[in-house]
Enzyme design. Structure first.
Site, mmCIF file in Angstrom:
data_model
loop_
_atom_site.group_PDB
_atom_site.id
_atom_site.type_symbol
_atom_site.label_atom_id
_atom_site.label_comp_id
_atom_site.label_asym_id
_atom_site.label_seq_id
_atom_site.Cartn_x
_atom_site.Cartn_y
_atom_site.Cartn_z
ATOM 1 N N PRO A 35 -20.654 -1.213 1.478
ATOM 2 C CA PRO A 35 -20.812 -1.475 2.696
ATOM 3 C C PRO A 35 -19.481 -1.128 3.276
ATOM 4 C CG PRO A 35 -21.344 -3.376 1.267
ATOM 5 C CD PRO A 35 -20.771 -2.176 0.377
ATOM 6 N N GLY A 69 -10.931 -7.974 2.549
ATOM 7 C CA GLY A 69 -10.006 -7.874 1.635
ATOM 8 C C GLY A 69 -9.198 -9.402 1.080
ATOM 9 N N THR A 70 -9.033 -9.682 -0.050
ATOM 10 C CA THR A 70 -8.712 -11.146 -0.464
ATOM 11 C C THR A 70 -7.150 -11.314 -0.967
ATOM 12 O OG1 THR A 70 -9.318 -10.631 -2.849
ATOM 13 C CG2 THR A 70 -10.952 -11.504 -1.219
ATOM 14 N N ASP A 107 -12.974 -7.223 -1.678
ATOM 15 C CA ASP A 107 -11.832 -6.412 -2.270
ATOM 16 C C ASP A 107 -10.869 -7.456 -2.978
ATOM 17 O OD1 ASP A 107 -10.515 -3.659 -3.077
ATOM 18 O OD2 ASP A 107 -9.097 -5.081 -2.160
ATOM 19 N N TYR A 123 -3.420 -9.993 -7.286
ATOM 20 C CA TYR A 123 -3.396 -11.129 -6.316
ATOM 21 C C TYR A 123 -3.428 -12.571 -6.726
ATOM 22 C CZ TYR A 123 -5.091 -7.031 -3.478
ATOM 23 O OH TYR A 123 -5.398 -5.924 -2.657
ATOM 24 N N LYS A 144 -9.289 -4.672 -9.348
ATOM 25 C CA LYS A 144 -8.363 -3.506 -9.655
ATOM 26 C C LYS A 144 -7.649 -3.804 -10.816
ATOM 27 C CE LYS A 144 -7.521 -3.036 -4.574
ATOM 28 N NZ LYS A 144 -7.656 -4.695 -4.222
ATOM 29 N N HIS A 153 -5.160 0.084 -9.517
ATOM 30 C CA HIS A 153 -4.369 -0.268 -8.360
ATOM 31 C C HIS A 153 -3.319 0.613 -7.738
ATOM 32 C CE1 HIS A 153 -3.374 -4.364 -6.269
ATOM 33 N NE2 HIS A 153 -3.171 -3.449 -5.466
ATOM 34 N N SER A 196 -6.428 3.773 -6.121
ATOM 35 C CA SER A 196 -5.996 3.151 -4.992
ATOM 36 C C SER A 196 -4.108 3.533 -4.798
ATOM 37 C CB SER A 196 -5.893 1.588 -5.135
ATOM 38 O OG SER A 196 -5.303 0.823 -3.850
ATOM 39 N N LEU A 239 -5.654 -2.464 10.626
ATOM 40 C CA LEU A 239 -5.236 -2.985 11.698
ATOM 41 C C LEU A 239 -3.537 -2.916 11.920
ATOM 42 C CD1 LEU A 239 -7.453 -5.999 12.156
ATOM 43 C CD2 LEU A 239 -7.822 -3.675 13.033
ATOM 44 N N SER A 262 -8.276 -11.789 6.870
ATOM 45 C CA SER A 262 -7.853 -12.971 7.638
ATOM 46 C C SER A 262 -8.208 -14.326 7.220
ATOM 47 C CB SER A 262 -8.473 -13.095 9.115
ATOM 48 O OG SER A 262 -8.051 -14.010 9.965
ATOM 49 N N ASN A 302 -13.917 -9.488 13.286
ATOM 50 C CA ASN A 302 -13.578 -8.336 12.616
ATOM 51 C C ASN A 302 -14.777 -7.647 11.931
ATOM 52 O OD1 ASN A 302 -10.918 -8.539 12.937
ATOM 53 N ND2 ASN A 302 -10.271 -9.414 11.107
#
Length: 313
Positions: free
Chosen positions: A22, A27-28, A52, A57, A86, A119, A169, A220, A264, A273
């Site tokens: 998609p 993103g998390t 993601d 994280y 990742k 990553h 990445s 963004l 967000s 978004n």
């Protein structure tokens, strides 16, 4: 009136993997696990079907809890959600790759990963410390492993069915070319910083030629100076098409053939978004030719250490 525009539902077939990605992704990278869970659920409810995540994280468990709650509610099926996570820099040695993926699968409460990314191309000293430093504060790198060694271990994971595609990445074009030349299973996805201030056209063209999907993070501009969403080219287009500047930048990303990630914690911003729709061709031309600013906001490609570059503003 129902919006007939289907841009937000764009899926990009994976030439070197299973299924399709998609283009509109969530993103998390959110520090607080509880907020991560709430935001991830809000993203799935808003329509996002690509999540993601990353070992680095430290919140994969919260992402997993959010997914399981939504799956059990019956509103979204696992097979409809494309999940990326990742491999972190301290797990580049081949013998550490499979245990690292298994640990991510456990935290995410999943049987397989749709895409597993390295990553960064940089190997750090192996161990539990994700940010190994010497007494002077310098990163301790691992010279005992090469990126192609790590890639071979990822290829094995695909063979075993633990992940359905693999990728890279935070990588530069020169290094990507080396992996593509040596790989048995080509990268399906390359995730890099990209936005109208850093369009990465050369990287995108190479990836097009080799069937690799480019996915943009910081799509963004990460709210940093100079503020991309205040650029007069983007704001004038936004006013003309009656969309927000963010929606303009994100639509541009999809229409030029890339996927994107946004993050967000606010449900209304998450919905905004996702609600991208197509821009007219003249708007795409203006963004490509009339924006003069060139900025990289994240210096990770130089060091392997994630971090947005502070700027005087």
């Amino acid at each position: 009136m129902v919006d007939p525009d289907t841009l937000r539902y764009t899926r990009i077939p994976l030439a070197h993997g299973t299924g399709s990605l998609p283009a509109v992704g969530f993103g998390t990278l959110i520090p607080d696990p509880l907020v991560t869970k709430q935001a991830t659920k809000a993203a799935l409810e808003a329509g996002f079907r690509h999540l993601d995540a990353a070992e680095r994280y430290r919140n994969e468990a919260a992402v997993g809890e959010a997914m399981q709650e939504v799956f059990k509610a019956g509103t979204v099926r696992r097979e409809d959600v494309f999940v990326t996570t990742k491999l972190w820099n301290t797990n580049h040695r081949p013998e550490r790759v499979k245990p690292a993926l298994d640990a991510s699968l456990g935290r995410l409460q999943l049987d397989y990963i749709d895409c597993y990314l390295i990553h960064t191309p940089f190997a750090f000293r192996p161990g539990d410390d994700q940010d190994p430093r010497d007494e002077q504060g310098n990163v301790i790198y691992d010279s005992g492993v090469t990126l192609i060694d790590t890639w071979r271990a990822l290829e094995q994971l695909v063979d075993e069915g633990r992940c359905r595609s693999i990728g890279l990445s935070d990588i530069k074009l020169e290094t990507l070319k080396e992996i593509v030349a040596a790989a048995r299973i080509k990268p399906a996805v390359v995730q890099v910083e990209s936005h109208p201030y850093l369009p990465e056209w050369d990287l995108l063209e190479f990836c097009r030629e080799h069937g690799i999907v480019v996915q943009a993070f910081a799509a963004l501009g990460h709210a940093m100076e100079p503020r991309m969403l205040e650029d007069p080219v983007i704001t004038s287009i936004a006013a003309r098409v009656r969309k927000t500047p963010a929606q303009v930048a994100l639509a541009w990303a999809v229409q030029r053939g890339t996927a994107f990630l946004t993050t967000s914690t606010k449900p209304d911003r998450i919905r905004e978004n996702f609600a991208v729709s197509s821009l007219p061709e003249d708007a795409l031309w203006e963004i490509r030719h009339n924006i003069r600013t060139s900025v990289r906001f994240n210096g990770v490609v130089e060091t392997g250490v994630p971090g947005f570059i502070p700027r005087a503003g």
